[in-house]
Design a protein around this motif. Structure first.
Motif, short mmCIF file in Angstrom:
data_model
loop_
_atom_site.label_atom_id
_atom_site.label_comp_id
_atom_site.label_asym_id
_atom_site.label_seq_id
_atom_site.Cartn_x
_atom_site.Cartn_y
_atom_site.Cartn_z
N THR A 24 -12.52 100.50 -14.65
CA THR A 24 -11.17 101.06 -14.67
C THR A 24 -10.41 100.71 -13.40
OG1 THR A 24 -12.04 102.89 -15.99
CG2 THR A 24 -9.88 103.19 -15.00
N GLY A 25 -11.09 100.84 -12.25
CA GLY A 25 -10.43 100.43 -10.99
C GLY A 25 -10.16 98.94 -10.96
N ALA A 26 -11.07 98.15 -11.52
CA ALA A 26 -10.84 96.70 -11.55
C ALA A 26 -9.69 96.32 -12.47
CB ALA A 26 -12.11 95.99 -11.99
N LEU A 27 -9.40 97.17 -13.47
CA LEU A 27 -8.27 96.89 -14.34
C LEU A 27 -6.95 96.92 -13.57
CD1 LEU A 27 -7.03 96.51 -17.17
CD2 LEU A 27 -7.07 99.02 -17.42
N ILE A 28 -6.83 97.89 -12.68
CA ILE A 28 -5.60 97.96 -11.88
C ILE A 28 -5.50 96.75 -10.96
CG2 ILE A 28 -4.38 99.34 -10.16
CD1 ILE A 28 -5.75 101.80 -11.34
N ALA A 29 -6.65 96.41 -10.34
CA ALA A 29 -6.62 95.23 -9.48
C ALA A 29 -6.31 93.97 -10.28
CB ALA A 29 -7.95 95.09 -8.76
N GLY A 30 -6.77 93.90 -11.52
CA GLY A 30 -6.48 92.73 -12.35
C GLY A 30 -5.02 92.61 -12.72
N LEU A 31 -4.37 93.75 -12.91
CA LEU A 31 -2.94 93.70 -13.24
C LEU A 31 -2.14 93.10 -12.10
CD1 LEU A 31 -2.50 97.18 -14.98
CD2 LEU A 31 -2.58 94.93 -16.07
N PHE A 32 -2.48 93.45 -10.90
CA PHE A 32 -1.76 92.90 -9.76
C PHE A 32 -2.26 91.53 -9.35
CE2 PHE A 32 -0.79 97.38 -9.39
CZ PHE A 32 0.56 97.38 -9.03
N GLY A 33 -3.33 91.09 -9.94
CA GLY A 33 -3.84 89.76 -9.62
C GLY A 33 -3.21 88.66 -10.45
N MET A 34 -2.40 89.00 -11.42
CA MET A 34 -1.71 87.99 -12.23
C MET A 34 -0.64 87.28 -11.42
SD MET A 34 -1.42 89.79 -15.98
CE MET A 34 -0.51 91.22 -15.38
N ASN A 35 -0.37 86.08 -11.77
CA ASN A 35 0.63 85.27 -11.04
C ASN A 35 2.04 85.61 -11.50
OD1 ASN A 35 -1.34 83.89 -9.57
ND2 ASN A 35 -1.65 82.41 -11.26
N LEU A 36 2.39 86.86 -11.41
CA LEU A 36 3.72 87.34 -11.77
C LEU A 36 4.29 88.11 -10.57
CD1 LEU A 36 3.04 88.60 -15.42
CD2 LEU A 36 4.07 86.44 -14.73
N LYS A 37 5.60 88.03 -10.43
CA LYS A 37 6.25 88.72 -9.32
C LYS A 37 6.45 90.17 -9.65
CE LYS A 37 8.75 84.69 -7.52
NZ LYS A 37 10.07 84.12 -7.13
N SER A 38 6.02 91.01 -8.73
CA SER A 38 6.17 92.46 -8.90
C SER A 38 7.01 93.07 -7.80
CB SER A 38 4.78 93.13 -8.92
OG SER A 38 4.10 92.86 -7.71
N HIS A 39 7.59 92.22 -6.91
CA HIS A 39 8.40 92.67 -5.80
C HIS A 39 7.65 93.57 -4.83
CE1 HIS A 39 11.85 90.94 -7.87
NE2 HIS A 39 11.51 91.65 -8.96
N MET A 40 6.27 93.55 -4.92
CA MET A 40 5.46 94.32 -3.98
C MET A 40 4.70 93.41 -3.03
SD MET A 40 3.91 97.26 -6.51
CE MET A 40 3.15 98.09 -5.15
N GLU A 41 4.97 92.08 -3.17
CA GLU A 41 4.23 91.17 -2.33
C GLU A 41 4.63 91.29 -0.86
OE1 GLU A 41 5.83 90.39 -4.98
OE2 GLU A 41 4.41 89.57 -6.44
N ASP A 42 5.89 91.66 -0.62
CA ASP A 42 6.39 91.73 0.76
C ASP A 42 6.21 93.10 1.39
OD1 ASP A 42 7.18 89.12 0.47
OD2 ASP A 42 9.19 89.66 -0.28
N MET A 43 5.71 94.06 0.62
CA MET A 43 5.53 95.40 1.19
C MET A 43 4.28 95.41 2.07
SD MET A 43 6.45 97.75 -2.12
CE MET A 43 6.20 99.24 -1.15
N PRO A 44 4.40 95.92 3.31
CA PRO A 44 3.26 95.83 4.24
C PRO A 44 2.07 96.71 3.84
CG PRO A 44 5.04 97.14 5.20
CD PRO A 44 5.60 96.57 3.92
N TYR A 45 2.33 97.80 3.14
CA TYR A 45 1.23 98.73 2.81
C TYR A 45 0.87 98.69 1.32
CZ TYR A 45 2.49 100.57 7.39
OH TYR A 45 2.75 100.69 8.71
N ALA A 46 1.32 97.72 0.61
CA ALA A 46 1.04 97.67 -0.83
C ALA A 46 -0.45 97.43 -1.11
CB ALA A 46 1.89 96.56 -1.48
N PHE A 47 -1.07 96.54 -0.35
CA PHE A 47 -2.50 96.25 -0.58
C PHE A 47 -3.36 97.50 -0.36
CE2 PHE A 47 -6.63 95.04 1.16
CZ PHE A 47 -7.14 94.32 0.10
N MET A 48 -3.05 98.20 0.73
CA MET A 48 -3.87 99.40 1.01
C MET A 48 -3.61 100.48 -0.03
SD MET A 48 -3.48 99.57 5.15
CE MET A 48 -4.51 101.02 5.22
#
Length: 372
Positions: free
Chosen positions: A291-315
């Motif tokens: 289930t946790g990997a599902l969330i990581a997989g959604l953000f691992g797609m090569n699509l723009k989510s406008h969260m790439e430039d946020m400094p704390y998005a990864f954490m």
């Protein structure tokens, strides 16, 4: 295999058996003791017809004591002037002045037969006891049967006791197979002991047979009352009680074996349930991680989510994925723990069933709205 092949096979077996029969099948090996207890003949060859004519027996009586014919049921047959005994390893014809022992074909226990023959010869020569000749012979025969049962009982008890002690320390497949083998052997022994006891009880219940077993008195023409057989009755009752004790001990050992089998099965079931529970826990943990990997997989797609430039998005996403994985795993393990709780009753159902105790009508109070 077709019906024709089966018929051909049966015919071939029957032909082989008939060809294998020789004239010696009409002979019996016998050991004869005279009135003084001396051995007249050891393993002598005698014709069936001669034995039937000499001792006034029917051919079917000799079939009962022929060791080459399978006969697992012990019998004590009372005939005119003779007693035929077929119990375990003893096949004998007892008369007022003669004992004929029919040798067992294929018997490997020669020591037991030698001890029995020695005791029988000694007992027949001991005339000081006052007991008739036939009673001393029957006593020796039953004593040999009782000794054989006791020896086998001790042997089986040691085997079973040692195996049960080993099962307390370690349980494996080989010991289970041995336990099954010993259980079958114990059941067969208990059955033999009970059959011996039933044979003795059948004689004790028949007053005519007890009276007919006084061969010496009948030979000498001594008149007897039909119910005067206390001496023989005491003798047979003694051995019947001894055999009954052996059968009861076999039943106790069999009950102990069955209890051990049930306990071992419970232990194995508990271990099996523990392994299944471990497998479920691993599956639940894998589901949580998935289930946790599902969330990581959604953000691992090569699509723009406008969260790439946020400094704390990864954490933030890492914390969210971990929290979801832990929550799913914790929920699943908690539900598994609730299901695994075993009880005689459900506490929630017991609380639901608790109702107000019913008060008899005369003890209730009457109000304007009715009885309360």
């Amino acid at each position: 295999m077709s019906d024709t092949q089966e018929e051909v096979a049966k015919a071939a077996i029957l032909e082989k058996v008939m060809k294998g029969r020789q004239l010696t099948d009409l002979m019996l090996r016998c050991t004869i003791l005279d009135h003084a207890g001396n051995i007249k003949s050891i393993s002598g060859q005698f014709k069936r017809s001669d034995l039937c004519n000499e001792h006034r027996l029917n051919p079917r009586d000799l079939r009962k004591i022929d060791s080459r014919i399978p006969n697992l049921v012990p019998t004590i047959l009372i005939r005119k002037g003779a007693v035929l005994i077929n119990i375990l390893h003893i096949r004998a014809l007892v008369k007022a002045d003669t004992v004929v022992l029919f040798d067992s074909y294929g018997s490997n226990d020669s020591r037991l037969h030698s001890v029995f023959l020695y005791h029988l010869e000694h007992n027949l020569k001991a005339r000081g006891s006052g007991a008739p000749y036939e009673f001393r012979a029957i006593e020796s025969i039953l004593l040999s049967v009782l000794s054989a049962l006791e020896a086998e009982m001790v042997f089986i008890r040691n085997l079973v006791g040692g195996l049960l002690a080993e099962l307390e320390d370690d349980i494996n497949h080989d010991k289970f197979k041995r336990l099954l083998h010993y259980s079958r052997r114990l059941a067969a022994f208990k059955n033999r002991a009970k059959l011996v006891q039933e044979a003795l009880e059948d004689v004790l219940e028949q007053d005519d047979d007890l009276d007919a077993m006084y061969l010496t008195d009948k030979k000498n023409g001594v008149p007897r009352d039909m119910h005067e057989h206390e001496e023989l009755e005491v003798l047979l009752e003694f051995f019947s009680k001894q055999v009954e004790e052996i059968a009861n001990e076999a039943e106790n050992i069999e009950a102990n074996v069955q209890s051990t089998q049930e306990i071992v099965e419970l232990i194995l079931d508990s271990n099996r349930n523990a392994l299944l529970a471990l497998d479920l826990k691993v599956s639940i943990a894998t589901m949580g991680i998935g289930t946790g990997a599902l969330i990581a997989g959604l953000f691992g797609m090569n699509l723009k989510s406008h969260m790439e430039d946020m400094p704390y998005a990864f954490m933030a996403m890492s914390a969210l994925s971990s929290a979801v994985a832990l929550l799913v795993a914790w929920t699943g393990l908690r539900r598994l723990a609730q299901i695994r709780k075993v009880g005689l009753s459900n506490p929630k159902r017991v609380q639901d069933l608790k109702v107000r105790p019913r008060i008899p009508l005369p003890l209730r109070r009457r109000s304007s709205n009715g009885w309360s």
